[in-house]
Design a protein around this motif. Sequence first.
Motif, PDB file in Angstrom:
ATOM      1  N   LEU A  55       0.830  -1.206   0.000  1.00 55.64           N
ATOM      2  CA  LEU A  55       0.000   0.000   0.000  1.00 55.64           C
ATOM      3  C   LEU A  55       0.862   1.254   0.000  1.00 55.64           C
ATOM      4  O   LEU A  55       1.964   1.266   0.576  1.00 55.64           O
ATOM      5  N   SER A  56       0.356   2.302  -0.606  1.00 61.74           N
ATOM      6  CA  SER A  56       1.043   3.591  -0.568  1.00 61.74           C
ATOM      7  C   SER A  56       0.730   4.290   0.747  1.00 61.74           C
ATOM      8  O   SER A  56      -0.121   3.838   1.525  1.00 61.74           O
ATOM      9  N   ASP A  57       1.399   5.428   0.979  1.00 62.37           N
ATOM     10  CA  ASP A  57       1.138   6.162   2.209  1.00 62.37           C
ATOM     11  C   ASP A  57      -0.179   6.924   2.155  1.00 62.37           C
ATOM     12  O   ASP A  57      -0.560   7.600   3.108  1.00 62.37           O
ATOM     13  N   LYS A  58      -0.900   6.805   1.051  1.00 60.57           N
ATOM     14  CA  LYS A  58      -2.257   7.356   0.943  1.00 60.57           C
ATOM     15  C   LYS A  58      -3.220   6.595   1.845  1.00 60.57           C
ATOM     16  O   LYS A  58      -4.278   7.111   2.223  1.00 60.57           O
ATOM     17  N   VAL A  59      -2.845   5.345   2.191  1.00 61.95           N
ATOM     18  CA  VAL A  59      -3.734   4.471   2.946  1.00 61.95           C
ATOM     19  C   VAL A  59      -3.397   4.532   4.430  1.00 61.95           C
ATOM     20  O   VAL A  59      -2.263   4.261   4.830  1.00 61.95           O
ATOM     21  N   LEU A  60      -4.388   4.867   5.220  1.00 64.89           N
ATOM     22  CA  LEU A  60      -4.219   4.887   6.669  1.00 64.89           C
ATOM     23  C   LEU A  60      -4.463   3.507   7.262  1.00 64.89           C
ATOM     24  O   LEU A  60      -3.746   3.062   8.153  1.00 64.89           O
ATOM     25  N   SER A  61      -5.476   2.810   6.771  1.00 66.52           N
ATOM     26  CA  SER A  61      -5.714   1.431   7.205  1.00 66.52           C
ATOM     27  C   SER A  61      -6.446   0.672   6.109  1.00 66.52           C
ATOM     28  O   SER A  61      -7.141   1.262   5.276  1.00 66.52           O
ATOM     29  N   TYR A  62      -6.262  -0.645   6.122  1.00 66.25           N
ATOM     30  CA  TYR A  62      -6.782  -1.534   5.087  1.00 66.25           C
ATOM     31  C   TYR A  62      -7.427  -2.738   5.777  1.00 66.25           C
ATOM     32  O   TYR A  62      -6.872  -3.274   6.740  1.00 66.25           O
ATOM     33  N   PRO A  63      -8.597  -3.214   5.303  1.00 60.53           N
ATOM     34  CA  PRO A  63      -9.320  -4.307   5.983  1.00 60.53           C
ATOM     35  C   PRO A  63      -8.732  -5.682   5.685  1.00 60.53           C
ATOM     36  O   PRO A  63      -9.367  -6.546   5.067  1.00 60.53           O
ATOM     37  N   LEU A  64      -7.503  -5.906   6.138  1.00 58.52           N
ATOM     38  CA  LEU A  64      -6.800  -7.168   5.870  1.00 58.52           C
ATOM     39  C   LEU A  64      -7.602  -8.357   6.394  1.00 58.52           C
ATOM     40  O   LEU A  64      -8.122  -8.330   7.508  1.00 58.52           O
ATOM     41  N   SER A  65      -7.672  -9.424   5.594  1.00 55.92           N
ATOM     42  CA  SER A  65      -8.479 -10.589   5.969  1.00 55.92           C
ATOM     43  C   SER A  65      -7.799 -11.876   5.515  1.00 55.92           C
ATOM     44  O   SER A  65      -7.451 -12.006   4.342  1.00 55.92           O
ATOM     45  N   PRO A  66      -7.632 -12.853   6.407  1.00 56.74           N
ATOM     46  CA  PRO A  66      -7.059 -14.138   6.000  1.00 56.74           C
ATOM     47  C   PRO A  66      -7.882 -14.834   4.922  1.00 56.74           C
ATOM     48  O   PRO A  66      -7.345 -15.590   4.122  1.00 56.74           O
ATOM     49  N   VAL A  67      -9.210 -14.586   4.904  1.00 59.75           N
ATOM     50  CA  VAL A  67     -10.075 -15.233   3.919  1.00 59.75           C
ATOM     51  C   VAL A  67     -10.409 -14.294   2.755  1.00 59.75           C
ATOM     52  O   VAL A  67     -11.326 -14.548   1.973  1.00 59.75           O
ATOM     53  N   LEU A  68      -9.667 -13.192   2.645  1.00 59.40           N
ATOM     54  CA  LEU A  68      -9.755 -12.237   1.535  1.00 59.40           C
ATOM     55  C   LEU A  68     -11.079 -11.479   1.498  1.00 59.40           C
ATOM     56  O   LEU A  68     -11.485 -10.972   0.448  1.00 59.40           O
ATOM     57  N   ASN A  69     -11.745 -11.377   2.650  1.00 59.46           N
ATOM     58  CA  ASN A  69     -12.993 -10.613   2.717  1.00 59.46           C
ATOM     59  C   ASN A  69     -12.649  -9.137   2.903  1.00 59.46           C
ATOM     60  O   ASN A  69     -12.902  -8.542   3.950  1.00 59.46           O
ATOM     61  N   GLU A  70     -12.085  -8.537   1.862  1.00 52.51           N
ATOM     62  CA  GLU A  70     -11.548  -7.182   1.924  1.00 52.51           C
ATOM     63  C   GLU A  70     -12.405  -6.251   1.068  1.00 52.51           C
ATOM     64  O   GLU A  70     -12.272  -6.216  -0.154  1.00 52.51           O
ATOM     65  N   VAL A  71     -13.320  -5.554   1.744  1.00 50.75           N
ATOM     66  CA  VAL A  71     -14.278  -4.685   1.066  1.00 50.75           C
ATOM     67  C   VAL A  71     -13.815  -3.244   1.239  1.00 50.75           C
ATOM     68  O   VAL A  71     -13.545  -2.801   2.356  1.00 50.75           O
ATOM     69  N   PHE A  72     -13.730  -2.510   0.146  1.00 53.75           N
ATOM     70  CA  PHE A  72     -12.968  -1.263   0.137  1.00 53.75           C
ATOM     71  C   PHE A  72     -13.701  -0.061   0.730  1.00 53.75           C
ATOM     72  O   PHE A  72     -13.111   1.011   0.834  1.00 53.75           O
ATOM     73  N   ASN A  73     -14.944  -0.202   1.137  1.00 51.55           N
ATOM     74  CA  ASN A  73     -15.544   0.894   1.898  1.00 51.55           C
ATOM     75  C   ASN A  73     -14.931   0.974   3.293  1.00 51.55           C
ATOM     76  O   ASN A  73     -15.126   1.963   4.002  1.00 51.55           O
ATOM     77  N   HIS A  74     -14.172  -0.049   3.681  1.00 51.12           N
ATOM     78  CA  HIS A  74     -13.476  -0.047   4.966  1.00 51.12           C
ATOM     79  C   HIS A  74     -12.034   0.440   4.861  1.00 51.12           C
ATOM     80  O   HIS A  74     -11.318   0.470   5.863  1.00 51.12           O
ATOM     81  N   VAL A  75     -11.599   0.795   3.656  1.00 55.46           N
ATOM     82  CA  VAL A  75     -10.274   1.401   3.498  1.00 55.46           C
ATOM     83  C   VAL A  75     -10.335   2.830   4.037  1.00 55.46           C
ATOM     84  O   VAL A  75     -11.225   3.608   3.677  1.00 55.46           O
ATOM     85  N   LYS A  76      -9.396   3.186   4.903  1.00 56.32           N
ATOM     86  CA  LYS A  76      -9.316   4.539   5.440  1.00 56.32           C
ATOM     87  C   LYS A  76      -8.122   5.254   4.820  1.00 56.32           C
ATOM     88  O   LYS A  76      -7.027   4.690   4.727  1.00 56.32           O
ATOM     89  N   LEU A  77      -8.348   6.484   4.397  1.00 51.62           N
ATOM     90  CA  LEU A  77      -7.341   7.242   3.676  1.00 51.62           C
ATOM     91  C   LEU A  77      -6.796   8.385   4.529  1.00 51.62           C
ATOM     92  O   LEU A  77      -7.489   8.911   5.405  1.00 51.62           O
ATOM     93  N   THR A  78      -5.556   8.744   4.257  1.00 52.23           N
ATOM     94  CA  THR A  78      -4.946   9.871   4.964  1.00 52.23           C
ATOM     95  C   THR A  78      -5.546  11.177   4.449  1.00 52.23           C
ATOM     96  O   THR A  78      -6.037  11.245   3.317  1.00 52.23           O
ATOM     97  N   PRO A  79      -5.522  12.235   5.266  1.00 49.35           N
ATOM     98  CA  PRO A  79      -6.080  13.511   4.805  1.00 49.35           C
ATOM     99  C   PRO A  79      -5.330  14.030   3.589  1.00 49.35           C
ATOM    100  O   PRO A  79      -4.125  13.837   3.455  1.00 49.35           O
ATOM    101  N   ALA A  80      -6.052  14.650   2.714  1.00 47.13           N
ATOM    102  CA  ALA A  80      -5.421  15.249   1.536  1.00 47.13           C
ATOM    103  C   ALA A  80      -4.606  16.457   1.962  1.00 47.13           C
ATOM    104  O   ALA A  80      -4.989  17.187   2.881  1.00 47.13           O
TER     105      ALA A  80
END
Length: 563
Positions: free
Chosen positions: A534-559
């Motif tokens: 991930l780039s530094d644009k990403v504050l947190s990512y919904p990491l999942s062992p079963v790949l249940n990674e839905v991107f509305n849970h991605v948190k971004l750093t302030p612009a």
Amino acid sequence: MPSPAGPLRKAYRRAVSMAAVVLFAATACTAPPLPGPDASASATTPPAETTFNFGTGTDPLGFDPALVADTESYRVTRQVLEGLLTIDPVTGAPAPSLATSWKQLDGGLSYNFKLRGGVKFHDGTDFDAAAVCTNFERWYALTSDTRADGSSAMFKQVFREFSDNPQNSLYKGCTVDGPLEVTLGLKMRLTGFLDALTLPAFAISSPTALKLGTANVLDKSFSANKVSSYALHPVGTGPFRFVSAAPGTVTMAANKDYWGEKSQITTLKFTTFEQPETRFAALDDGTLDGFDPVTPSNFDKLIKGGKQVLQRDPFSVMYLGINQKIPVMAELEVREAIAAAVNKTTLASNYFIAGTATTAQFIPPKLSGFNNSVEGIPYDPQKAKDLLAASKYNGEELKFYYPVNAARTYLPSPEKVYAQIATELTAIGLNIKPVPVPWNDGYLNAVTKDTDHALSLLGWNGSYADPDNFVGPIFGSPSAELGMNDPQLVSKITRARSLPNGPERVAAYESISKQLAATVPAVPIAFPISAVALSDKVLSYPLSPVLNEVFNHVKLTPAPPTG
């Protein structure tokens, strides 16, 4: 006896912990803190229009989740469609999604679900109980023209058969009990049934869109795969609406009317970069905001470059498939020789992320059914030569299929893995003919349909915490991939999946693990660790062992401020 979900809950916690540790190591003191599972999105205020570009290793095969089983297709459909249940990101247990509550009835032969009200599909039609039953009845009634033999369809892997073989199907029916209430009936108890409903294959599509897209008529194509018009434009209730797809790219847009957590990302693009070097370069120059999978060849470069690398807890198995429809492969001594010829330690050390464990079994050690007494066939080239000499093998050419221009979470470097295994098999006297097949040109079809492959490379990424999710899809029914027809093994797997959690069920899966090690229908190689960059644009990512990674849970750093 603890539920099999218990060990996976620990896996989820380990994954979260590892993500935090690797993130800190990769970004040193300049990285923003990684928020916990309950962190609020209000901590950041990204621009009103935010495009997020994510790189993948291969193209999807289609977007009708009922008819595909590859991780890249599911990566897309998880964003667009939702099922009755999802997976709790902390515990790994089934959690509410389109169903808000449920209860088991009739000793596990039926389940009643109360549905979420006020939800609409992306086409504006209402989500309700009738829509749920329309989907389940469609899956049950899929014809051979649509599903082929059904071996890759999750419906068959869970319910065993379709409506044209009702006596052997475990599906009894779907009943509308009210506008927002349904009951699903089974013919036999399935201990992991609620877990299975978290599979992306059981996501609910708009009945209107299924009809308009003639979802059961496969008269289109995508990634060398026959698909329907619906599979080129799925319609669900998820946090993203499907916009378009073409070879190499998929575009989605945030669902502004989503019932759940709204996304900070307004436009989501998945772009295929087949080679590890191009994925790394695209992240490095800002073309990408993240990619999956990380390969061993670029892991260190990412860390040194200050990129975030998040490792998933291993929950997949990579294996060498053996097709017993090729006459010589039906001989046990030949399969044992192949197993003895493969140096799993070298493979795991050289071609997978550090920490990847070798295995002699298909069920991961964190699940009940892993048999501590099963050691498998150890690496022993001389024994392999002796076994081959004692067999009926007489130098026949053996076609070894392997994917190229691809990277899977369970197989990040397929060409290198093939080369190592082929060298070892040639050294014991096997006549190996390489058959490279680009993943996007139909590799999965080539090795799961009735072809002339003797050997193949493939893997399975676990989707929920039950041993049946590993042995069931691979060995629970006859398949062209392995060319085996073992009614006794199928019967054992069918019985085990119906047993309640406890010592008897554990013993049943341990017996299955022992039998698989003794009969060698395939050679399990490793439980791979996979990782996301991930780039530094990403504050947190919904990491999942079963790949249940839905991107509305991605948190971004302030612009950064402008002007």
